[in-house]
Design an enzyme around this catalytic site. Sequence first.
Site: not given
Length: 143
Positions: A4, A115
């Site tokens: 990310r 995630d």
Amino acid sequence: NICRSPIAEAVFRKLVTDEKVENKWMTDSAAVSDWNVGRSPDTRALSCLRNHGIETAHKARQVTKDDFQTFDYILCMDESNLRDLKRKSNQVKDCKAKIELLGTYDPQKQLIIEDPYYGNEKDFETVYEQCVRCCKAFLEKPH
């Protein structure tokens, strides 16, 4: 710091470059943990960025005490990151960084950027889209 945050970093860097304000911003990304220090971003993250014409040479690193004293903002992806970063910042004198969820800037109100590590390419694309929306909104806000 392999999924990310390198996507968010690369997206923000491209936005400030396109807006010709890159000289006003110091952009980096780092992890709370030390698991992946020195590694390149996940190949799916790199592929997602490449599909959008964005390159990155990022290598994973861990957040340092200096980061809390150097950066004006530390933007994170989820509640766990937020909690860990705030705890770490309490151990730093002269902490100037404002620690926030990047998702607080999302016009679509998706507060958490999940995630994608255990997901698929579509999950990385979702992260990319969230990062674009949030980074644009963050950049448009008066600083």
